[in-house]
Scaffold this active site. Sequence first.
Site, PDB file in Angstrom:
ATOM      1  CB  SER A 152      -0.932   0.009   1.220  1.00  0.00           C
ATOM      2  OG  SER A 152      -0.174  -0.018   2.409  1.00  0.00           O
ATOM      3  CB  CYS A 210       0.727  -5.456   1.767  1.00  0.00           C
ATOM      4  SG  CYS A 210      -0.662  -4.718   2.643  1.00  0.00           S
ATOM      5  CD  GLU A 267       3.959   5.624   5.637  1.00  0.00           C
ATOM      6  OE1 GLU A 267       3.594   6.743   5.245  1.00  0.00           O
ATOM      7  OE2 GLU A 267       3.698   4.566   5.035  1.00  0.00           O
ATOM      8  CB  CYS A 326       2.419  -4.118  10.164  1.00  0.00           C
ATOM      9  SG  CYS A 326       2.347  -2.630   9.125  1.00  0.00           S
ATOM     10  CG  HIS A 340       4.696   0.745   7.957  1.00  0.00           C
ATOM     11  ND1 HIS A 340       3.937   0.138   6.998  1.00  0.00           N
ATOM     12  CD2 HIS A 340       4.849   2.037   7.562  1.00  0.00           C
ATOM     13  CE1 HIS A 340       3.623   1.027   6.057  1.00  0.00           C
ATOM     14  NE2 HIS A 340       4.177   2.179   6.375  1.00  0.00           N
TER      15      HIS A 340
END
Length: 285
Positions: A20, A82, A162, A202, A204
């Site tokens: 994503s 993802c 992020e 995840c 991230h």
Amino acid sequence: MQIESGCDSRRDLPIGMFDSGVGGLTVLKALRRRMPCESILYLGDTARLPYGTKSAETVTRYALQASARLVERDIKLLVVACNTVSATALEPLRNAYPGIPVIGVVQPGAQASCRASATGRIAVIATESTIRGRAYERAIHAIRPDAQTTGAPCPLFVPLAEEGWLDGPLVEGIAARYLNPIFHPASGSGRPETPDCLVLGCTHFPLLAGAIRNVIGDGVTIVDSAAITAKAVEAELRARGLERRATECGETRFMATDDVPRFSRTGGLFLGTPVAPDEVELVDL
């Protein structure tokens, strides 16, 4: 598109990957480290992130659109970098492209956690959608039926990663709010014994591993599905005779659906190496 096992004409095609946004670059980084000769084409659907708060129907539609853009560029293997898509849309992707191997991040992470846990008590942290879909729980119990799983959504970890806020009191405070109920339950709470393994569900989350470790302590094994997925990709390519035989490093190309400057800036943080804006192609799905 059909892939023949051992077909030399396909060895030099790139591996296609999508996410994503930029989180899947942690998987790309692991692939680069493990298979430096492979070429990789990465698509970040930055116009429609996050996927983790979307319905399963929407995630599946987005995944089919993103993968179609990669397949039209001619790829030999598709990596779903993802967790949300891996948890909800892997079978539709495999049905759409029966001639292309499709590898997600959930199954490798589940297998690694089952091997790593001595007690069978495994915790998974991920986006709300991944936890709600219980994909890790199903995958873990299919391998280890006696496992005791605990899932917790950690939605604030994504924007923290992020923004590059990876450590310090603020980050550890947020991590503690999510993780203390699992790993440091209050006395008399009636909770079972704490897990000995934590899956970062995840892409991230590996950036926050230091802060997470400071909260949960040293006695818990942390499973990073990015490195495990890279190993699974290598095994799949070898089994199909599709590993690239060149001696020089492969090429990495990037595509994003919005905000190329931000993709470039944040992508460099996730990869650990700069990503110049002119290296990122803006595409529409």
